[in-house]
Write a protein that holds these residues in place. Structure first.
Motif, mmCIF file in Angstrom:
data_model
loop_
_atom_site.group_PDB
_atom_site.id
_atom_site.type_symbol
_atom_site.label_atom_id
_atom_site.label_comp_id
_atom_site.label_asym_id
_atom_site.label_seq_id
_atom_site.Cartn_x
_atom_site.Cartn_y
_atom_site.Cartn_z
ATOM 1 N N THR A 189 0.834 -1.210 0.000
ATOM 2 C CA THR A 189 0.000 0.000 0.000
ATOM 3 C C THR A 189 0.869 1.260 0.000
ATOM 4 O O THR A 189 0.495 2.281 -0.588
ATOM 5 C CB THR A 189 -0.954 0.018 1.210
ATOM 6 N N LEU A 190 2.025 1.191 0.661
ATOM 7 C CA LEU A 190 2.943 2.335 0.652
ATOM 8 C C LEU A 190 3.473 2.592 -0.753
ATOM 9 O O LEU A 190 3.557 3.751 -1.197
ATOM 10 C CB LEU A 190 4.113 2.077 1.611
ATOM 11 N N ILE A 191 3.852 1.515 -1.472
ATOM 12 C CA ILE A 191 4.349 1.664 -2.845
ATOM 13 C C ILE A 191 3.258 2.261 -3.739
ATOM 14 O O ILE A 191 3.517 3.187 -4.528
ATOM 15 C CB ILE A 191 4.819 0.312 -3.412
ATOM 16 N N GLU A 192 2.059 1.758 -3.609
ATOM 17 C CA GLU A 192 0.928 2.281 -4.388
ATOM 18 C C GLU A 192 0.713 3.761 -4.095
ATOM 19 O O GLU A 192 0.490 4.567 -5.005
ATOM 20 C CB GLU A 192 -0.343 1.484 -4.063
ATOM 21 N N GLU A 193 0.776 4.125 -2.823
ATOM 22 C CA GLU A 193 0.571 5.515 -2.433
ATOM 23 C C GLU A 193 1.667 6.418 -2.985
ATOM 24 O O GLU A 193 1.405 7.538 -3.440
ATOM 25 C CB GLU A 193 0.514 5.625 -0.909
ATOM 26 N N CYS A 194 2.901 5.942 -2.943
ATOM 27 C CA CYS A 194 4.015 6.743 -3.437
ATOM 28 C C CYS A 194 3.941 6.922 -4.955
ATOM 29 O O CYS A 194 4.225 8.003 -5.483
ATOM 30 C CB CYS A 194 5.339 6.094 -3.025
ATOM 31 N N LEU A 195 3.546 5.879 -5.669
ATOM 32 C CA LEU A 195 3.361 5.987 -7.120
ATOM 33 C C LEU A 195 2.277 7.008 -7.451
ATOM 34 O O LEU A 195 2.434 7.839 -8.361
ATOM 35 C CB LEU A 195 2.993 4.621 -7.705
ATOM 36 N N SER A 196 1.192 6.957 -6.718
ATOM 37 C CA SER A 196 0.103 7.912 -6.928
ATOM 38 C C SER A 196 0.560 9.336 -6.613
ATOM 39 O O SER A 196 0.226 10.286 -7.340
ATOM 40 C CB SER A 196 -1.087 7.526 -6.038
ATOM 41 N N TYR A 197 1.319 9.483 -5.548
ATOM 42 C CA TYR A 197 1.854 10.781 -5.140
ATOM 43 C C TYR A 197 2.730 11.379 -6.238
ATOM 44 O O TYR A 197 2.709 12.589 -6.499
ATOM 45 C CB TYR A 197 2.657 10.576 -3.853
ATOM 46 N N ALA A 198 3.488 10.508 -6.915
ATOM 47 C CA ALA A 198 4.373 10.948 -7.999
ATOM 48 C C ALA A 198 3.667 10.979 -9.347
ATOM 49 O O ALA A 198 4.285 11.311 -10.369
ATOM 50 C CB ALA A 198 5.581 10.021 -8.076
ATOM 51 N N ASN A 199 2.381 10.614 -9.358
ATOM 52 C CA ASN A 199 1.584 10.565 -10.590
ATOM 53 C C ASN A 199 2.209 9.627 -11.620
ATOM 54 O O ASN A 199 2.337 9.954 -12.807
ATOM 55 C CB ASN A 199 1.406 11.971 -11.175
ATOM 56 N N LEU A 200 2.588 8.445 -11.144
ATOM 57 C CA LEU A 200 3.226 7.456 -11.996
ATOM 58 C C LEU A 200 2.469 6.128 -11.950
ATOM 59 O O LEU A 200 1.749 5.845 -10.995
ATOM 60 C CB LEU A 200 4.668 7.215 -11.538
ATOM 61 N N LYS A 201 2.696 5.308 -12.975
ATOM 62 C CA LYS A 201 2.193 3.946 -12.997
ATOM 63 C C LYS A 201 3.328 2.986 -12.662
ATOM 64 O O LYS A 201 4.503 3.335 -12.767
ATOM 65 C CB LYS A 201 1.619 3.621 -14.380
ATOM 66 N N LYS A 202 2.984 1.769 -12.287
ATOM 67 C CA LYS A 202 4.005 0.779 -11.926
ATOM 68 C C LYS A 202 5.021 0.572 -13.042
ATOM 69 O O LYS A 202 6.224 0.439 -12.794
ATOM 70 C CB LYS A 202 3.340 -0.562 -11.579
ATOM 71 N N GLU A 203 4.538 0.566 -14.286
ATOM 72 C CA GLU A 203 5.431 0.296 -15.409
ATOM 73 C C GLU A 203 6.365 1.472 -15.725
ATOM 74 O O GLU A 203 7.311 1.332 -16.522
ATOM 75 C CB GLU A 203 4.633 -0.083 -16.666
ATOM 76 N N ASP A 204 6.129 2.634 -15.131
ATOM 77 C CA ASP A 204 7.015 3.782 -15.339
ATOM 78 C C ASP A 204 8.339 3.637 -14.590
ATOM 79 O O ASP A 204 9.303 4.362 -14.875
ATOM 80 C CB ASP A 204 6.329 5.076 -14.882
ATOM 81 N N ILE A 205 8.373 2.724 -13.636
ATOM 82 C CA ILE A 205 9.566 2.513 -12.828
ATOM 83 C C ILE A 205 10.478 1.493 -13.512
ATOM 84 O O ILE A 205 10.041 0.398 -13.861
ATOM 85 C CB ILE A 205 9.203 2.019 -11.411
ATOM 86 N N THR A 206 11.758 1.861 -13.700
ATOM 87 C CA THR A 206 12.709 0.947 -14.352
ATOM 88 C C THR A 206 13.087 -0.190 -13.412
ATOM 89 O O THR A 206 13.078 -1.362 -13.797
ATOM 90 C CB THR A 206 13.973 1.711 -14.786
ATOM 91 N N TYR A 207 13.444 0.150 -12.170
ATOM 92 C CA TYR A 207 13.774 -0.861 -11.168
ATOM 93 C C TYR A 207 13.187 -0.472 -9.815
ATOM 94 O O TYR A 207 13.143 0.706 -9.467
ATOM 95 C CB TYR A 207 15.298 -1.027 -11.002
#
Length: 357
Positions: free
Chosen positions: A248-266
């Protein structure tokens, strides 16, 4: 805490691993379990080998080894350092702080700000967080942020739950202000009521070390012998904590950064063991190949230093090249959990050193 740091970057990254590496098979007879039963855990947990320091080595030794390499190779100048932040859970002494020991050994200016953070697993991200905050006040200087521990000294060699996993290491990063746009999204959470899931009961003011606290006892009758002086981990509690809180923390941080999971390289995570990381990746819904999981089996769980060890071992060439978006997350003692999303790349240096410590 939930915040965004702006116009700051990591400009260099170094990890330091002790040269002594011991294989899992060589330590099987330490444990009060049949060898065949113990070997079955190897595939599940990722036990292979771990790197541990010599008996005479303290936490600051790994840090100083790495910093001397950085300074001697012209990767950083003494006069550029404005602050040293060290995160660790097993310092050289209660007094003085590890950061002050490093300051003295390197002969730094009296203007250099020094601080220790009492943190283990989340130490690297805590050091980054403090370092980014300090850059607001030392704009023309750089921050050296360090996560280091030698916890092999505090884990019972007869504790099969913890000893095969533990490793010693240090991670050093150079942080600085930059002109280019580079938002760093950070969320940190704590739940101190769960703190006894990871603890060393004796050694502090609550329970000083005595001959009694050094006695090995099979307290929970599970065949793992440890003393009150040793690290104690409630494995099932930690597993539940990671699987329920971190996704849930990862999901929240992605939302905070306005990003999707696939936007992260690693996704560079703290590494308790391979099994836990696989389950975590599945829970978040990210592919295994985006979550390096090989550090525990190659070097051991080096507490706060896991993320820099992972980065320098697996993707150093990428980090020295073009910039990519990374999600860093760590979880553990406190209990504390943190996530940070940022662009990292074009580093001045990104290396792993083997120390003779």
């Amino acid at each position: 805490m939930k915040t965004i740091f702006r116009n700051k970057k990591i400009s260099g990254l170094l990890s330091i691993i002790p040269e002594t590496s011991i294989s899992f098979e060589d330590e099987i007879n330490n444990y009060a379990f049949p060898a065949k039963q113990t070997l079955r855990l190897q595939k599940v947990m990722g036990f292979k080998k771990h790197s541990i320091v010599k008996e005479s080595t303290a936490t600051s030794d790994l840090c100083i080894f790495g910093l001397k390499y950085i300074l001697n190779n012209g990767l950083l100048k003494k006069e550029e350092i404005g602050a040293i932040v060290v995160a660790c859970s097993y310092p050289d002494h209660f007094i003085p702080p590890v950061s002050s020991i490093i300051h003295g050994k390197l002969g730094l200016s009296e203007d250099v700000y020094c601080a220790d953070i009492n943190q283990g697993c989340v130490g690297f991200l805590m050091a980054l967080t403090h370092g980014f905050m300090l850059l607001e006040h030392i704009k023309d200087k750089k921050v050296v942020a360090i996560a280091a521990d030698v916890l092999s000294k505090k884990v019972s060699k007869k504790d099969r739950n913890s000893y095969p996993l533990i490793g010693d290491a240090a991670g050093i990063v150079v942080l600085e202000n930059c002109a280019e746009h580079n938002d760093i999204y950070t969320i940190v959470r704590n739940n101190g009521s769960l703190g006894d899931a990871l603890t060393i009961p004796a050694g502090g003011s609550r329970m000083p070390n005595t001959e009694k606290t050094a006695e090995l006892v099979d307290k929970d009758n599970d065949g793992n012998w440890r003393a009150l002086d040793n690290l104690t981990m409630k494995g099932s509690d930690v597993f539940t904590f990671v699987q329920t809180k971190v996704p849930t923390l990862i999901e929240e941080c992605l939302s905070y950064a306005n990003l999707k999971k696939e936007d992260i390289t690693y996704y560079l995570f703290h590494q308790p063991n391979r099994f836990m990381l696989k389950k975590l990746a599945e829970k978040i819904g990210i592919p295994y190949e985006k979550v390096p999981m090989n550090i525990v089996e190659e070097f051991g769980n080096s507490s706060g230093a896991c993320i820099p060890v992972c980065a320098t071992y697996n993707i150093s060439d990428i980090l020295k090249g073009e910039k990519h978006k990374y999600c860093l997350s760590a979880f553990g003692s406190g209990l504390t959990w943190e996530a940070m999303i940022m662009d990292i790349g074009e580093l001045d240096f990104c290396e792993m050193l083997i120390s003779d410590c």
